[in-house]
Scaffold this motif. Structure first.
Motif, mmCIF file in Angstrom:
data_model
loop_
_atom_site.group_PDB
_atom_site.id
_atom_site.type_symbol
_atom_site.label_atom_id
_atom_site.label_comp_id
_atom_site.label_asym_id
_atom_site.label_seq_id
_atom_site.Cartn_x
_atom_site.Cartn_y
_atom_site.Cartn_z
ATOM 1 N N UNK E 473 0.832 -1.199 0.000
ATOM 2 C CA UNK E 473 0.000 0.000 0.000
ATOM 3 C C UNK E 473 0.871 1.254 0.000
ATOM 4 N N UNK E 474 1.890 1.284 0.873
ATOM 5 C CA UNK E 474 2.719 2.488 0.945
ATOM 6 C C UNK E 474 3.493 2.694 -0.342
ATOM 7 N N UNK E 475 4.031 1.606 -0.884
ATOM 8 C CA UNK E 475 4.786 1.767 -2.130
ATOM 9 C C UNK E 475 3.905 2.359 -3.211
ATOM 10 N N UNK E 476 2.680 1.880 -3.220
ATOM 11 C CA UNK E 476 1.747 2.361 -4.229
ATOM 12 C C UNK E 476 1.513 3.860 -4.059
ATOM 13 N N UNK E 477 1.453 4.296 -2.812
ATOM 14 C CA UNK E 477 1.033 5.669 -2.548
ATOM 15 C C UNK E 477 2.191 6.669 -2.576
ATOM 16 N N UNK E 478 3.397 6.171 -2.442
ATOM 17 C CA UNK E 478 4.515 7.101 -2.289
ATOM 18 C C UNK E 478 4.610 8.085 -3.441
ATOM 19 N N UNK E 479 4.630 7.514 -4.652
ATOM 20 C CA UNK E 479 4.784 8.391 -5.805
ATOM 21 C C UNK E 479 3.587 9.319 -5.908
ATOM 22 N N UNK E 480 2.466 8.779 -5.521
ATOM 23 C CA UNK E 480 1.239 9.560 -5.587
ATOM 24 C C UNK E 480 1.334 10.765 -4.634
ATOM 25 N N UNK E 481 1.844 10.518 -3.463
ATOM 26 C CA UNK E 481 1.931 11.588 -2.473
ATOM 27 C C UNK E 481 2.866 12.687 -2.952
ATOM 28 N N UNK E 482 4.022 12.275 -3.442
ATOM 29 C CA UNK E 482 4.973 13.274 -3.951
ATOM 30 C C UNK E 482 4.330 14.080 -5.071
ATOM 31 N N UNK E 483 3.562 13.388 -5.884
ATOM 32 C CA UNK E 483 2.883 14.045 -6.989
ATOM 33 C C UNK E 483 1.892 15.092 -6.479
ATOM 34 N N UNK E 484 1.113 14.693 -5.531
ATOM 35 C CA UNK E 484 0.121 15.625 -4.975
ATOM 36 C C UNK E 484 0.819 16.815 -4.336
ATOM 37 N N UNK E 485 1.919 16.536 -3.645
ATOM 38 C CA UNK E 485 2.630 17.626 -2.981
ATOM 39 C C UNK E 485 3.129 18.626 -4.024
ATOM 40 N N UNK E 486 3.659 18.095 -5.115
ATOM 41 C CA UNK E 486 4.111 19.019 -6.170
ATOM 42 C C UNK E 486 2.946 19.848 -6.681
ATOM 43 N N UNK E 487 1.811 19.201 -6.793
ATOM 44 C CA UNK E 487 0.626 19.929 -7.245
ATOM 45 C C UNK E 487 0.275 21.038 -6.255
ATOM 46 N N UNK E 488 0.369 20.701 -5.000
ATOM 47 C CA UNK E 488 0.023 21.687 -3.977
ATOM 48 C C UNK E 488 0.997 22.855 -3.957
ATOM 49 N N UNK E 489 2.234 22.596 -4.370
ATOM 50 C CA UNK E 489 3.242 23.648 -4.287
ATOM 51 C C UNK E 489 3.125 24.634 -5.449
ATOM 52 N N UNK E 490 2.294 24.318 -6.419
ATOM 53 C CA UNK E 490 2.192 25.228 -7.565
ATOM 54 C C UNK E 490 1.354 26.442 -7.211
ATOM 55 N N UNK E 491 1.799 27.579 -7.687
ATOM 56 C CA UNK E 491 1.123 28.822 -7.323
ATOM 57 C C UNK E 491 -0.357 28.812 -7.703
ATOM 58 N N UNK E 492 -0.617 28.304 -8.903
ATOM 59 C CA UNK E 492 -2.003 28.336 -9.360
ATOM 60 C C UNK E 492 -2.902 27.618 -8.363
ATOM 61 N N UNK E 493 -2.406 26.492 -7.908
ATOM 62 C CA UNK E 493 -3.241 25.732 -6.995
ATOM 63 C C UNK E 493 -3.310 26.373 -5.626
#
Lengths: 492, 311, 95, 193, 513, 97, 92
Positions: E473-493
């Protein structure tokens, strides 16, 4: 005990940093004795102020003798005093650490050494000004002093990554300020006053202007305090800055923005905090707690881990809002304040120790840190103690804080928030445990010859961490007393 | 309000909004900067329309002076804007909800501001004016009732200088060959006028719109103009003298503020009989210091480098 | 008379609004700068007319400030944004 | 406090080096007093003639007169009052004519500019007068100075069909008159760059 | 004396920090529990000690636990000094040891909820370092991680419980008990102590940790720390069980299940320490039943706990002696281990038999008594099987260490203590008695074991279910989490979030009651 | 009468402003536009100043208006040259018919 | 005109604030972000001063606040521009 009056102490606390910083800047040199003397004096003043507040309680000082709403007031509140004390301790520790950290007198490090102290003192002055302010607009200016000093501190190393982080931080900080200022404008438009007390008496929680103003103030501060999902600037700024800077930023600057939110919602805006808004803030906090914790768990670099832990910890602090909606606010406020103080001490200790460890290891990767050996053991000791405080293990200050909040949650039957707090604590356990585990087990030999770790690099972190651990008992006693709670805040 | 006035305001504000949009989104960066500068000019006119000549003065001295200079100088230091293949951002359907929300937000903001009763502190200020030591209400607020704000504000400015200088040496000051003798000639003529107007605005500040800030801004503009015309920060002024000039305003302010503690029993209190002279001193120190600080901001770094001789 | 002054100011404002087209169209930076200049001069005139309309003396000061700063933008432009032979300056940079 | 820009009490007429400070000051006195007078007049204008303003005005004028922007002197110059009186009407006339021409050219849809670059050899000696002349050219009909070179001045002419040389010659004489200078003998006439 | 008992470990810990005093600290670490032992043995009342808000006093119940705990700490400490000699991680191990000891002593002396909790947290978390010090780095790390995770949950649960309980006026045990703190407090305490105690279901940490830790550490973990969970439970749970019958029933069932589950899992293991660990799970089940039935007085429970603690510690240490001994000494060691096994089984003429009889007699009259008697009987069979398995594995257990007096002497002392313990009992009934009921289950176990060995039955290998699934489960989610975090760090978002937040908050201010 | 003259001057000034703007928009290159600006606008401002001066009755005030105009003229003239020169230096060739 | 006084200014200030915040979050170039921020700030200043005018007397407190705000905005802008220039020079 014959201490100077509170008014004198406040004046010292807010003007001395500015004066010393100006003097240092103008002299262009870096006389360490002057710097450290100023830091020491400030700490002594803060301690004396703490004693005065302990004896006298809340006091108000008119600047220029003008009464509100025309003039500006300083308000020395217990929660503000706690923050002043934390600032003084972290400030002193950071000053000592900085004096030991930027060793060389030439080159980029020499430049950093020269500029670090004036900026540090400015930030200190801004923080002090903020913690005694009781005026919406004055707070705006104080916030700007703090933000600008912090930005400059982040950019200190002038490396590209640091500059990028500083730029983002600056924009985020200014963005927050603009929104905050919008809130000030709306509230001023509604009531024509800026003073907290006047606002508190006049506040009509039902009119749209006040509501919109409150929202703007809050949202602006949320951005400044990097509360999830507006934490976009924090990891970079805190992770890329020089260690003493990260300590100040993470321990105090973010906390100041958050403190302001406490001050507003438990002060002038207290009448407005309803279930919906409290819940929303709490949900944000829960998000921050979990998200920051998970990301901290995933980090590979030491300082990034600590930075994300800040995101997470402030999520915890956000839970005071839902807890304060219906229940007895005094203990919640006390819990929130103590949480901030604990975070200030522990996180600063953690960052300072992290800086020492990174220097000792020559690498920032968690897996390549030197182990519990040589003089680095003192740094590790600080990490362990600070971790205990962050997790909230007894008998640390963090424990006292979480204790109060947990109790509030229990008395109110706020089971969901209770669960969130517990989950967050577990996450904190997890990422700090991971740090300790990785570091202690995979200890790298470190560069040879090992870099010299002077006491200035070791003692501040350790002392801060120890303070975070030791003061908890006292604070606990203090709270259980009940007498402290009763007079904790004028508004509540 | 006369219809002409309303039309004037409408046109003014419309132009401002258009320029603001241009200033942010214009395709060409230079166009954006010029639009923004024009936006600043119109803002000054808007302050006039709002019966805020103090702010208009400040905005004029900054918008037409230092802000523009800073922006243009920065622009000269930037490479071409890097943007990928020009994204023709077609209005995607997914943008619509956000657009709608943004509109809602703006509308809410407008609706709220329209509903504000805005009682204000006008009467309170008027009532306290006799004790203030100056005749101009705005100056009284700045240097008396809310002097602590002003001190911190000077602190912010000093901090900005320290922050910029902490990044390294001056980046915006280094120069190209002088284009024409016309420029130094112009500056030679204008410079005394800049100095004179600085004093004039300081003097005005005591009883009308003016004061330390516009005066300082004007002085700074003069100094920057001199720098642009090829003047150098003299060798013997670099280092401590310049630093003291930069920090002096805040220092003087602090001394007066803390002095109030002893002389009048409260932080920032002026003894009544000396109020106007003290305010004048603070104003002069602040004005001069602001001028130097703004110039230092324009330099963008500490002037330490030894350069080629004068052109 | 007030209305006359205001109408004059309005006229000038419209004039400037039309001149904005030059900022948009360019084509060179110098052209854009020109409309900035026009704006500066016009703003002085507008302020003077507004002074005529309101009689607030401070407006003359504002106009004076505008007038004395009229050259500022162009000088910076010529010397910084569009210098003829940029002296290369990695000077001003700490290594 | 304001020592930011070099403080140069020495003004242009005496470029005698190595004179003592006092000597220089005395030698500068006439020019300095002229500056003080002009600046005092401007102060008076600025303050609207308010007498109470002079406790600020006196130091202000003195400081403004003695502070120099550290740009060198730019060469010595002296104005002639009579020259000024003769110059002003000419200037106003030319300026109006120039503006009118441009206005007509702009407003008349049938007319179009027909610009050309020409060179004009200046006979004024190098120094402030030349700069003044170059600036002046921008205000008179159909001309715009673009470059000041050693030999002369490069001028952008709005309508090539109209000869501007005559105007420029007159103008140059007026400027020489204003600055109390003698024009160097030299060829007069158009010359393409 | 209280102070000496409490603070000695901490003083020694401080000695470890400086290179100059480190040798002294290491040398004395083994003796750190001695003051506590003396305190436990000291007659008469001893004045309490107050450290800020924390209060400590050696009362009777605490002293009973302290007696065997301190003894085991001391002897295991001596054993550890030899066992860990030459190991590079001796220093952190010793530090963890001393910290755990400090907490462990403190929790037995604690006089209020807060002190108890503080000391418990210190002991449990410091024991993490003990688990980490195991020989097999990878194994001990994953074991330690699991241990820490569960301890974290336990801490959090206890903290919750305390916070809930502290809504009453004071944190003294008395008033706490009297108030019969609310359901939440009870649940939280139960969960917290259950984890520490290794109750079935939350015992996950126990077998890997015991197996991974160095032998002396396993000994104290199993013997002392697990019992400390019991101690805490007894201290905090309301003395009057009225209204909690359902709880009691559930616990009894859980305990009974644990008895057999532990045995079943134990016999399928390949490592002697793991077998011992599961035997602990099993025995804890038994203790749990005893406590849940609530008919035993505190002293008796302490007795039972002490008995099991001594036996378990002896088993662990004996394993170490056996592995290092050779020749005649090996036979002696085997003999000692056999004795220990018999005690654990509860064979006749051992203290184990006494313990069982106490249990049985204590339960007369309860509604569950009959079922419990049966279970108790068959538990002997189960334990026999476990011990058989242990014996087989212990014979094959080897280490590179050599036998020194530092290893066998403590063990011998421990054996003696274990064997002599029954004579301290108030009445040694059952010791002399002998009944078939005591013997046949053991024989049954021996027979089954023999049969199983002869037939070479395939042993079921329960695969790990939880942790692999979690890992996936964690392996599956790791990349996803990093992805979401990058999304959150974008100014537009950021802008979008801000807009949503502002409007949302405004709306809630208008709506929220 | 004087008031009338002042009004006329102001209107004239406005017209010159208009012509400057039209020139700025209509003329083909930066140099020609500079002509429009430097001549028409300075005069336009001068006319407005003169008109206002006629309306005013205070000497200092009239001189102040004159001062403003002079400042704009001095700056305007210099700036025109500077821009023209910079444009040439950047390789912008004057437009030719 | 039936609009209450200041309506236009309030409208403009709301629009400026919206444009500024929108620009800040959508623009990629840092200089644009800085400009956008200044636009938003101007919007707030406009709001403050418009509010200060609504009473019977002109309220100088917002004027003073805006003056302070302008200084702060200018200082921060200068720092931002300095950072941008230095970032540009460290372009990889």
């Amino acid at each position: 005990m014959d201490l100077p009056s509170t008014a004198v102490l406040v004046v010292v606390l807010v003007t001395l940093p500015l004066a010393a910083a100006t003097l240092l800047f103008a002299s262009g040199r870096q006389p360490r004795t002057l710097t450290l003397a100023a830091a020491l004096l400030l700490t002594v003043a803060a301690l004396a102020l703490g004693w005065n507040v302990h004896i006298e309680g809340v006091s108000v000082h008119r600047i220029g003798g003008w009464a509100a709403p025309l003039g500006i007031h300083w308000q020395v509140t217990p929660s503000g005093t706690v923050m002043l004390l934390a600032t003084a301790l972290v400030g002193l520790a950071g000053a000592v650490y900085g004096a030991g950290y930027f060793l060389h007198r030439a080159g980029p490090e020499g430049r950093m050494a020269r500029v670090f102290m004036p900026l540090w003192l400015f930030a200190w002055g801004g923080l002090n000004a903020l913690f005694v302010a009781a005026d919406l607009f004055n707070l705006y200016v104080a916030l700007e002093v703090m933000t600008l000093a912090s930005v400059a501190l982040v950019a200190l190393s002038a490396r590209r990554m640091a500059l990028q982080a500083a730029m983002r931080y600056l924009l985020a900080g200014l963005f927050g300020s603009v929104i905050y200022l919008l809130g000030v404008a709306l509230l001023y438009g509604q009531y024509g006053v800026l003073d907290f007390d006047a606002l508190a008496t006049m506040l009509d929680p039902d009119d749209p202007g006040s509501r919109a103003g409150a929202v703007a103030l809050t949202v602006g501060l949320l951005a400044k305090a990097a509360i999830f999902p507006l934490h976009f600037w924090l990891p970079g700024a805190h992770g890329r800055a020089e260690p003493p800077v990260s300590a100040l930023l993470s321990g105090l600057v973010v906390a100041a923005a958050f403190y302001l939110m406490l001050r507003l919602w438990f002060g002038p805006l207290a009448g407005m905090l309803n279930f919906g808004a409290g819940t929303l803030l709490g949900v944000l906090g829960a998000g921050a707690l979990l998200w920051g914790g998970v990301l901290a768990l995933l980090q590979r670099r030491l300082k990034m881990l600590v930075a994300y832990s800040t995101v997470s910890q402030f999520g915890f602090a956000m839970l005071v809002f839902p807890l304060a909606v219906s229940g007895n606010r005094a203990p919640v406020l006390a819990g929130g304040t103590l949480l901030l103080a604990n975070h200030a001490l522990a996180k600063a200790a953690l960052f300072l120790a992290a800086g020492t460890l990174v220097r000792a290891s020559g690498s920032e990767r968690i897996g390549q840190l030197v182990g519990f050996s040589g003089r680095a053991r003192w740094a590790w000791l600080a990490v362990i103690l600070a971790s205990a405080a962050l997790i909230g293990l007894p008998p640390t200050l963090g424990f006292s804080a979480k204790w109060l909040l947990l109790q509030a949650a229990v008395t109110e039957g706020a089971w969901w928030w209770l669960a969130v707090m517990l989950g967050g604590t577990l996450l904190t356990f997890a990422y700090l445990g991971r740090l300790l585990e990785l570091a202690l087990l995979d200890a790298a030999p470190g560069p040879s010859p090992p870099p010299v770790l002077t006491p200035a690099l070791l003692a501040p972190a350790l002392l801060l961490a120890l303070l975070a651990c030791v003061t908890g008992l006292w604070a606990f006693d203090f709270e259980l007393d009940g007498k402290a709670l009763a007079r904790l805040e004028p508004g509540s | 309000m006369h219809p002409v006035e309303v039309t004037f305001d409408a046109l003014l504000l419309f132009s401002m909004v258009v320029l603001a949009w241009q200033g942010v989104h214009a395709r060409n960066m230079f166009r954006a900067v010029v639009s923004f500068m024009m936006f600043g000019l119109l803002t000054a006119v808007a302050w006039v329309r709002l019966e805020a000549p103090d702010i208009a003065l400040a905005e004029a001295s900054l918008g037409a002076g230092l802000t523009g200079a800073l922006l243009l100088a920065t622009l000269g230091r930037l490479g071409p804007e890097r943007r990928g293949p020009r994204r023709r951002r077609a209005m995607k359907l997914s943008m619509l909800p956000w657009l709608a929300l943004g509109l809602v937000g703006t509308t809410v903001l407008l609706a709220v501001t329209l509903s504000l009763p805005a009682p204000g502190l006008g009467e309170a200020v008027l009532a306290a004016m006799p004790a203030a030591g100056v005749d101009s209400p705005v100056t009284a607020v700045l240097l008396n009732f809310r002097a602590w704000d002003t001190l911190l504000e000077i602190g912010v400015m000093l901090l900005a200088v320290i922050a910029l200088w902490s990044l390294g040496q001056d980046v915006l000051a280094s120069t190209s060959r002088l284009p024409a003798p016309a420029l130094p000639a112009l500056v030679r003529v204008l410079f005394p006028l800049f100095v004179l107007s600085t004093f004039y605005l300081l003097w005005r500040g005591g009883h009308g719109p003016g004061g330390a800030f516009p005066a300082g801004a004007l002085l700074a503009a003069g100094l920057v103009l001199a720098l642009l015309a090829g003047a150098r920060v003299p060798e013997r002024m670099r280092g401590a003298p310049l630093r003291w000039a930069v920090g002096g305003g805040l220092f003087a302010f602090l001394i007066v503020a803390v002095g109030g503690m002893w002389a009048a029993g409260a932080f920032f209190a002026y003894p009544p009989q000396h109020a106007s002279i003290l305010i004048a001193i603070v104003e002069i120190a602040a004005g001069l210091s602001i001028g130097v600080m703004l110039t230092a901001l324009f330099l963008g770094g500490e002037p330490t480098e030894v350069r080629r001789g004068r052109t | 008379m007030t209305v006359f002054y205001l109408a004059g100011a309005l006229f000038l404002l419209g004039n400037v609004a039309v001149a904005l087209a030059r900022v948009l169209r360019g084509p060179t930076a110098a052209d854009r700068m020109l409309s900035g200049e026009l704006m500066g001069t016009t703003a002085v005139a507008v302020l003077l007319l507004l002074y005529g309309a309101t009689g607030i003396e401070a407006l003359l000061d504002v106009a004076l400030v505008f007038a004395i700063l009229a050259a500022m933008a162009v000088v910076t432009f010529v010397r910084r944004t569009w210098p003829e032979d940029p002296v290369d300056d990695n000077g001003g940079e700490t290594p | 406090m304001l020592h930011f820009i070099a403080f140069e009490p020495g003004i242009e007429m005496t470029r005698l080096v190595d004179t003592s400070g006092m000597h220089r000051f005395i030698a500068d006195l006439p020019a300095l007093s002229a500056r003080v007078a002009v600046l005092a007049a401007i102060w008076w204008v600025l303050t609207g003639g308010e007498t109470s303003s002079w406790d600020w005005g006196v130091p202000a004028v003195l400081v403004a007169a003695s502070l120099r922007p550290g740009l060198g002197s730019g060469g010595a110059w002296r104005l002639s009052l009579m020259g000024l009186l003769r110059f002003l009407p000419a200037f106003v006339w030319y300026n109006m004519r120039g503006a009118l021409e441009v206005a007509i050219l702009a407003l008349d849809p049938r007319r179009h500019p027909d610009p050309v670059l020409i060179g004009y050899p200046l006979r004024l000696p190098p120094g402030p007068a030349r700069v003044f002349m170059a600036n002046l050219i921008n205000l008179v009909p159909g001309t715009l100075s673009t470059r000041l070179t050693v030999r002369g001045i490069e001028i952008h002419v709005l309508t090539a069909s109209v000869s501007v040389t005559r105007t420029l010659t007159i103008l140059e004489r007026r400027v020489a008159d204003l600055f109390a200078l003698q024009l160097a003998p030299g060829a007069v006439g158009d010359s393409q760059p | 004396m209280t102070a000496a008992a409490l603070l000695t470990p901490w003083l020694l810990l401080a000695l470890l920090l400086w290179p100059r005093s480190r040798r002294l600290g290491l040398a004395l670490a083994a003796w750190a529990a001695l003051p506590a032992l003396l305190l436990a043995l000291m007659p008469g009342a001893i004045p309490p000690l107050n450290l800020g808000p924390l209060g400590f006093e050696a009362d009777a119940f605490g002293r009973a636990f302290l007696l065997f705990s301190a003894l085991i700490w001391w002897l295991a400490g001596l054993f550890a000094a030899s066992w860990m000699r030459g190991r590079s991680d001796r220093l952190p191990f010793t530090a963890a040891w001393l910290t755990t000891l400090g907490g462990s002593v403190g929790l037995l002396l604690a006089q209020d909820l807060l002190s108890l909790y503080v000391c418990f947290a210190v002991a449990s978390l410091a024991a993490w370092g003990l688990v980490l010090a195991g020989e097999d780095a990878r194994r001990s790390r994953s074991a330690a991680r699991l241990y820490l995770s569960l301890m974290a949950i336990a801490e959090v649960a206890l903290l919750t419980g305390i916070a809930a309980a502290a809504t009453v006026e004071s944190l003294d045990f008395g008033s706490l008990n009297a108030s019969g703190a609310g359901g939440l407090a009870l649940t939280a305490f139960a969960l917290g102590f259950a984890i520490k105690l290794g109750v079935l279901g939350v015992h996950l940490w126990l077998p890997p940790a015991h197996a991974a830790a160095p032998l002396p550490a396993s000994a104290v973990l199993s013997a002392v720390l697990v019992k400390a969970g019991l101690f805490g439970w007894l201290r905090l749970l309301p003395a009057d069980p009225t209204g909690l019958e359902a709880w009691a029933a559930a616990l009894v069932l859980l305990g009974l299940a644990a008895v057999f589950y532990g045995a079943l899992m134990g016999v399928t293991r390949d490592h002697p320490k793991q077998v011992l660990a599961f035997s602990t799970v099993s025995q804890v089940g038994l203790l749990l039943v005893a406590v849940a039935l609530g008919s035993l007085d505190d002293g008796t429970v302490a007795l039972l706990a002490g008995h099991h603690a001594l036996a378990k510690a002896a088993a662990f240490l004996g394993l170490g002696v056996l592995a290092t001994a050779s020749g005649g000494l090996r036979s002696a060691a085997l003999l000692g281990l056999a004795a220990t096994a018999l005690v654990l089984i509860g064979a006749p003429f051992t203290s184990g038999a006494v313990a069982k009889s106490i249990l049985e007699t204590g339960l007369h009259g309860g509604g569950w008594a009959d079922a419990f008697t049966v279970a108790l009987t068959f538990s002997a069979t189960a334990t026999t099987l476990l011990m058989l398995r242990f014996a087989v594995l212990a014979l094959g257990y080897a280490t590179t260490r050599t036998l020194t007096a530092g290893l066998w002497l403590p063990w011998t002392l421990l054996l003696i203590a274990m064997l002599l313990a029954p004579w301290w009992l108030p009445d040694a009934r059952g010791l002399a008695s002998f009944s078939l009921g005591q013997v046949w289950p053991v024989l049954l176990g021996l027979a089954i074991g023999y049969g199983a060995m002869r037939l070479d039955l395939p042993r079921p290998r329960p695969a790990g279910i939880v942790s692999p699934a979690l890992g996936r489960l964690t392996r599956l989610r790791l990349s996803r989490i990093a992805h979401i975090e990058r999304w959150l760090l974008r100014w537009t978002n950021v802008g979008r979030m801000l807009l949503l937040l502002s409007l949302g908050m405004l709306g809630l201010l208008f709506l929220g009651a | 009468m004087i008031m009338m003259a002042g009004t006329v001057l102001i209107v004239l000034g406005l017209l010159f402003f208009l012509s400057g703007t039209v020139g700025l928009l209509r003329f083909p290159d930066v140099f020609t536009r500079l002509h429009a600006l430097s001549k028409a606008d300075t005069l336009a401002l001068g006319l407005v100043c003169a008109g206002l001066a006629l309306h005013a009755d205070d000497g200092a005030l009239q001189l102040k208006l004159l001062l403003i105009w002079l400042l704009v003229i001095v700056s305007g003239a210099t700036c025109s040259s500077l821009i023209a020169r910079a444009a040439l230096a950047h390789g912008i060739r004057p437009w030719q018919r | 005109m039936s609009l209450p006084p200041g309506t236009l200014f309030l409208l403009a200030s709301a629009l400026l604030f919206a444009i500024g915040t929108h620009g800040l979050v959508t623009c990629r170039h840092l200089l644009r972000k800085v400009l956008a921020l200044n636009v938003a700030t101007t919007g707030v200043f406009l709001l403050l001063v418009t509010l200060g005018r609504s009473g019977t007397t002109v309220d100088p407190v917002p004027h003073a606040m805006v003056l302070t705000g302008i200084v702060v905005a200018l200082s921060t802008t200068a720092v931002a521009l300095g950072l941008i220039v230095r970032l540009e020079r460290r372009r990889p």
